[in-house]
Design a protein around this motif. Structure first.
Motif, PDB file in Angstrom:
ATOM      1  N   ARG A  65       0.950  -1.445  -0.075  1.00 14.48           N
ATOM      2  CA  ARG A  65       0.191  -0.339  -0.214  1.00 14.48           C
ATOM      3  C   ARG A  65       1.081   1.252  -0.430  1.00 14.48           C
ATOM      4  O   ARG A  65       0.804   1.910  -0.836  1.00 14.48           O
ATOM      5  CB  ARG A  65      -0.494   0.246   1.383  1.00 14.48           C
ATOM      6  CG  ARG A  65      -2.145   0.751   1.727  1.00 14.48           C
ATOM      7  CD  ARG A  65      -2.334   0.623   2.426  1.00 14.48           C
ATOM      8  NE  ARG A  65      -2.765   2.260   2.918  1.00 14.48           N
ATOM      9  CZ  ARG A  65      -4.371   2.368   3.143  1.00 14.48           C
ATOM     10  NH1 ARG A  65      -5.262   1.560   2.787  1.00 14.48           N
ATOM     11  NH2 ARG A  65      -4.987   3.062   3.810  1.00 14.48           N
ATOM     12  N   ASP A  66       1.829   1.614   1.102  1.00 14.58           N
ATOM     13  CA  ASP A  66       3.008   2.668   1.268  1.00 14.58           C
ATOM     14  C   ASP A  66       3.493   3.063  -0.331  1.00 14.58           C
ATOM     15  O   ASP A  66       3.251   3.775  -0.582  1.00 14.58           O
ATOM     16  CB  ASP A  66       4.081   2.324   2.147  1.00 14.58           C
ATOM     17  CG  ASP A  66       3.379   2.315   3.467  1.00 14.58           C
ATOM     18  OD1 ASP A  66       2.146   2.942   3.722  1.00 14.58           O
ATOM     19  OD2 ASP A  66       3.266   1.615   4.434  1.00 14.58           O
ATOM     20  N   ARG A  67       3.677   1.671  -0.859  1.00 13.88           N
ATOM     21  CA  ARG A  67       4.458   2.074  -2.497  1.00 13.88           C
ATOM     22  C   ARG A  67       3.515   2.429  -3.397  1.00 13.88           C
ATOM     23  O   ARG A  67       4.026   3.296  -4.144  1.00 13.88           O
ATOM     24  CB  ARG A  67       5.654   0.513  -2.750  1.00 13.88           C
ATOM     25  CG  ARG A  67       6.205   0.124  -4.050  1.00 13.88           C
ATOM     26  CD  ARG A  67       7.194   1.629  -4.259  1.00 13.88           C
ATOM     27  NE  ARG A  67       7.969   1.760  -5.256  1.00 13.88           N
ATOM     28  CZ  ARG A  67       8.410   2.560  -6.012  1.00 13.88           C
ATOM     29  NH1 ARG A  67       7.968   4.420  -5.030  1.00 13.88           N
ATOM     30  NH2 ARG A  67       8.413   2.807  -7.227  1.00 13.88           N
ATOM     31  N   ALA A  68       2.424   1.596  -3.581  1.00 13.70           N
ATOM     32  CA  ALA A  68       1.497   2.454  -4.276  1.00 13.70           C
ATOM     33  C   ALA A  68       1.318   4.143  -3.810  1.00 13.70           C
ATOM     34  O   ALA A  68       1.474   5.161  -5.219  1.00 13.70           O
ATOM     35  CB  ALA A  68       0.196   1.834  -4.032  1.00 13.70           C
ATOM     36  N   LEU A  69       0.395   4.512  -2.788  1.00 15.47           N
ATOM     37  CA  LEU A  69       0.777   5.942  -2.134  1.00 15.47           C
ATOM     38  C   LEU A  69       2.116   6.136  -2.620  1.00 15.47           C
ATOM     39  O   LEU A  69       1.306   7.657  -3.425  1.00 15.47           O
ATOM     40  CB  LEU A  69       0.839   6.119  -0.970  1.00 15.47           C
ATOM     41  CG  LEU A  69      -0.816   5.089  -0.293  1.00 15.47           C
ATOM     42  CD1 LEU A  69      -0.911   5.076   0.998  1.00 15.47           C
ATOM     43  CD2 LEU A  69      -2.100   5.648  -1.438  1.00 15.47           C
ATOM     44  N   GLU A  70       3.347   6.041  -3.138  1.00 19.53           N
ATOM     45  CA  GLU A  70       4.363   6.753  -3.397  1.00 19.53           C
ATOM     46  C   GLU A  70       4.790   7.489  -4.314  1.00 19.53           C
ATOM     47  O   GLU A  70       4.871   8.057  -5.358  1.00 19.53           O
ATOM     48  CB  GLU A  70       5.510   6.072  -2.579  1.00 19.53           C
ATOM     49  CG  GLU A  70       6.303   6.344  -1.869  1.00 19.53           C
ATOM     50  CD  GLU A  70       7.793   5.253  -0.783  1.00 19.53           C
ATOM     51  OE1 GLU A  70       7.729   4.848  -2.343  1.00 19.53           O
ATOM     52  OE2 GLU A  70       7.678   5.110   0.155  1.00 19.53           O
ATOM     53  N   ILE A  71       3.639   6.306  -5.298  1.00 24.99           N
ATOM     54  CA  ILE A  71       3.966   5.878  -7.049  1.00 24.99           C
ATOM     55  C   ILE A  71       3.093   7.508  -6.995  1.00 24.99           C
ATOM     56  O   ILE A  71       3.039   7.847  -8.141  1.00 24.99           O
ATOM     57  CB  ILE A  71       3.749   4.386  -7.428  1.00 24.99           C
ATOM     58  CG1 ILE A  71       5.083   3.457  -7.414  1.00 24.99           C
ATOM     59  CG2 ILE A  71       3.081   4.972  -9.074  1.00 24.99           C
ATOM     60  CD1 ILE A  71       4.797   2.111  -8.192  1.00 24.99           C
ATOM     61  N   VAL A  72       1.775   6.903  -6.536  1.00 25.83           N
ATOM     62  CA  VAL A  72       0.813   8.150  -6.660  1.00 25.83           C
ATOM     63  C   VAL A  72       1.577   9.294  -6.218  1.00 25.83           C
ATOM     64  O   VAL A  72       1.332  10.740  -7.234  1.00 25.83           O
ATOM     65  CB  VAL A  72      -0.208   8.157  -6.721  1.00 25.83           C
ATOM     66  CG1 VAL A  72      -1.394   9.670  -6.189  1.00 25.83           C
ATOM     67  CG2 VAL A  72      -0.778   6.976  -6.334  1.00 25.83           C
ATOM     68  N   ARG A  73       2.429   9.260  -5.388  1.00 24.40           N
ATOM     69  CA  ARG A  73       2.578  11.066  -5.603  1.00 24.40           C
ATOM     70  C   ARG A  73       3.486  12.061  -5.854  1.00 24.40           C
ATOM     71  O   ARG A  73       3.833  12.583  -6.092  1.00 24.40           O
ATOM     72  CB  ARG A  73       2.908  10.739  -3.217  1.00 24.40           C
ATOM     73  CG  ARG A  73       3.096  12.228  -2.780  1.00 24.40           C
ATOM     74  CD  ARG A  73       3.496  11.490  -1.242  1.00 24.40           C
ATOM     75  NE  ARG A  73       2.437  11.794  -0.330  1.00 24.40           N
ATOM     76  CZ  ARG A  73       2.411  10.389   0.106  1.00 24.40           C
ATOM     77  NH1 ARG A  73       3.777   9.681   0.405  1.00 24.40           N
ATOM     78  NH2 ARG A  73       1.147   9.253   0.466  1.00 24.40           N
ATOM     79  N   ALA A  74       4.766  10.327  -6.330  1.00 26.34           N
ATOM     80  CA  ALA A  74       5.623  10.590  -7.567  1.00 26.34           C
ATOM     81  C   ALA A  74       4.828  11.809  -8.308  1.00 26.34           C
ATOM     82  O   ALA A  74       5.470  12.321  -8.868  1.00 26.34           O
ATOM     83  CB  ALA A  74       6.730   9.848  -7.281  1.00 26.34           C
ATOM     84  N   VAL A  75       4.175  10.879  -8.666  1.00 25.06           N
ATOM     85  CA  VAL A  75       3.243  10.731 -10.659  1.00 25.06           C
ATOM     86  C   VAL A  75       2.483  12.688 -10.505  1.00 25.06           C
ATOM     87  O   VAL A  75       3.169  13.110 -11.404  1.00 25.06           O
ATOM     88  CB  VAL A  75       2.444  10.062 -11.312  1.00 25.06           C
ATOM     89  CG1 VAL A  75       1.759  10.706 -11.583  1.00 25.06           C
ATOM     90  CG2 VAL A  75       3.362   9.242 -11.345  1.00 25.06           C
TER      91      VAL A  75
ATOM     92  N   GLU B  63       3.639  15.125  -7.905  1.00 30.36           N
ATOM     93  CA  GLU B  63       4.138  16.269  -8.031  1.00 30.36           C
ATOM     94  C   GLU B  63       5.978  15.773  -9.754  1.00 30.36           C
ATOM     95  O   GLU B  63       5.941  17.307  -9.532  1.00 30.36           O
ATOM     96  CB  GLU B  63       5.327  15.851  -6.709  1.00 30.36           C
ATOM     97  CG  GLU B  63       5.091  15.033  -5.429  1.00 30.36           C
ATOM     98  CD  GLU B  63       5.470  15.030  -4.612  1.00 30.36           C
ATOM     99  OE1 GLU B  63       6.790  14.659  -4.466  1.00 30.36           O
ATOM    100  OE2 GLU B  63       4.648  15.636  -3.096  1.00 30.36           O
ATOM    101  N   ALA B  64       5.474  15.206  -9.930  1.00 34.14           N
ATOM    102  CA  ALA B  64       6.399  15.128 -11.308  1.00 34.14           C
ATOM    103  C   ALA B  64       5.287  15.950 -12.190  1.00 34.14           C
ATOM    104  O   ALA B  64       6.178  17.039 -13.782  1.00 34.14           O
ATOM    105  CB  ALA B  64       6.215  13.862 -12.024  1.00 34.14           C
ATOM    106  N   GLY B  65       4.191  16.965 -11.891  1.00 35.22           N
ATOM    107  CA  GLY B  65       3.675  17.721 -13.061  1.00 35.22           C
ATOM    108  C   GLY B  65       2.861  16.825 -14.034  1.00 35.22           C
ATOM    109  O   GLY B  65       2.995  15.196 -14.060  1.00 35.22           O
ATOM    110  N   PRO B  66       2.369  17.483 -15.495  1.00 31.35           N
ATOM    111  CA  PRO B  66       1.829  16.977 -16.174  1.00 31.35           C
ATOM    112  C   PRO B  66       2.722  16.941 -17.206  1.00 31.35           C
ATOM    113  O   PRO B  66       4.197  16.668 -16.965  1.00 31.35           O
ATOM    114  CB  PRO B  66       1.133  18.526 -17.264  1.00 31.35           C
ATOM    115  CG  PRO B  66       1.417  19.191 -16.421  1.00 31.35           C
ATOM    116  CD  PRO B  66       2.426  19.464 -14.370  1.00 31.35           C
ATOM    117  N   ALA B  67       2.174  15.523 -17.675  1.00 35.00           N
ATOM    118  CA  ALA B  67       3.566  14.954 -18.204  1.00 35.00           C
ATOM    119  C   ALA B  67       3.505  15.341 -19.694  1.00 35.00           C
ATOM    120  O   ALA B  67       2.393  16.139 -20.318  1.00 35.00           O
ATOM    121  CB  ALA B  67       2.322  12.841 -18.818  1.00 35.00           C
TER     122      ALA B  67
END
Lengths: 117, 281
Positions: A101-111, A113-117
């Protein structure tokens, strides 16, 4: 339920559009709900077919409803409900992959914060 | 008793029965009876709010239309020496006439409508439609049994029911089913010209009742056809399991129809539409 008041100064198409938009945004009309056909709603409210068609067209342009051929016009939901749907799909995918669960949330947060694709 | 005298006695019995039914249904006037009937209709159909004069008038008018339809059906049944299923045909016609004559909101008045597309299953439960189709399905199944039944025994040469008559009976049942469903579809798709939430709910309640009346036509016709086919299955030459099946089928079908009606009423079937077509009270 939707109402139409012929004595109102608000144009008929706007009365229809505003009420349907409000009901979609409040969740009263859930995503997937089938709206009445343009002809039926026009007949019930005593309006011209073009008036209801214009209201539906504007709702479609706002992304609140979609016309799906023989299935008629269905509610697609607001931006928020679409985000919830996307999140649910993501949750199902990560569960399927067995990601913690924590890793899944990290991925979302990272995406995010990376801003629009 | 001559045939003409018997016909007049039948007409007399039907007239008496219809007058009695009309009086108890509040269809023949009487403010107290009409009000009581409207209260019962509102409670049975789950109509919100108080019973007002408009609803009392509407219920009384529906009862008159339905009574007139049943009387017409009974007359047609007597005149043509046809099946009593014609009475249910009259009931459906009466319900349709009431719907067509229902009051519409005047031009220039506010209007209200449902925001969802309505369909048949918003007015009657899907299982009830399934039961109606199942009642019809008994007719072709009994006819098939009649076709496949072995013939023989000492009466093998005795002419039985003609095949065209059996096919005609199945066609009658199929016509009743098609007629019921088309009528129900027409009732559901009609415009709702109402000007308030209460009127919309009232219109839905009457529509649901009219749809149920239309479906009765299939149930009654299927029963009548099953009785006629059971006689065909008792042709002298018919042998084997077909004979007892033919004997029991109409009884089982009648009991099933009573059971379906009882379950539907006890399970709040007449109020079913309230859960599907919510209208603010």
């Amino acid at each position: 339920m939707i109402s139409f008041d012929p004595r109102s100064p608000i144009p008929p198409y706007e009365q229809v559009r505003a009420q349907l938009a409000r009901q979609v945004q409040s969740g009263e009309l859930a995503p997937g709900t089938r709206l009445p056909s343009v002809r039926r709603l026009a007949g019930d409210l005593g309006l011209a077919v073009n008036t209801v068609a214009r209201a539906y067209r504007e709702l479609e342009q706002a992304g609140l409803v979609a016309t799906r051929g023989r299935n008629g016009t269905v509610v697609t939901g607001t931006d928020e409900t679409r985000a919830v749907d996307a999140a649910a799909a993501y949750a199902a995918t990560v569960r399927g992959l067995g990601l913690p669960r924590d890793r899944a949330l990290e991925i979302v947060r990272a995406v995010l914060e990376a801003g629009p694709a | 008793m001559s045939e003409a005298a018997a016909t007049w006695v039948t007409v007399g019995i039907w007239t008496g029965a219809l007058l009695l039914a009309g009086a108890s249904l509040g269809a023949l006037g009487g403010a107290r009876l009409e009000h009581r009937r409207a209260v019962r209709f509102a409670a049975r159909c789950g109509l919100p709010g108080e019973v007002d004069a408009g609803l009392v008038r509407r219920v009384a008018r529906r009862q008159r239309f339905v009574l007139a339809g049943v009387a017409l059906g009974a007359l047609a049944s007597i005149a043509t020496k046809g099946s009593i299923a014609l009475i249910w045909g009259g009931l459906a016609v009466g319900a349709l006439a009431d719907q067509l004559a229902s009051p519409a909101a005047p031009d220039g008045a506010p209007r209200v409508a449902h925001t969802t597309g309505t369909r048949l299953t918003d007015y009657v439960p899907g299982w009830l439609l399934g039961a109606v189709v199942a009642a019809f399905a008994c007719s072709p199944l009994l006819a098939l049994l009649w076709v496949l039944a072995p013939r023989g025994g000492v009466d093998a040469d005795v002419p039985g029911t003609p095949g065209t008559e059996v096919a005609g009976l199945v066609a009658v049942a199929a016509t009743a089913l098609a007629g019921s469903l088309l009528l129900a579809r027409f009732l559901v798709r009609r415009r709702q010209r109402v000007s308030s939430a209460a009127d919309l709910a009232t219109d839905d309640a009457f529509r649901a009742q009219a749809v149920r009346d239309a479906l009765h036509l299939t149930a009654a016709t299927s029963l009548a056809v099953a009785f006629a086919l059971s006689l065909a299955l008792h042709d002298p030459a018919v042998q084997g399991v077909a004979r007892p099946v033919g004997g029991w089928a109409p009884i089982v079908l009648l009991l099933a129809a009573v059971a379906v009606g009882t379950v539907h009423e006890a399970g709040g079937g007449p109020r079913y539409w309230r859960g599907r077509l919510p209208v603010p009270a």
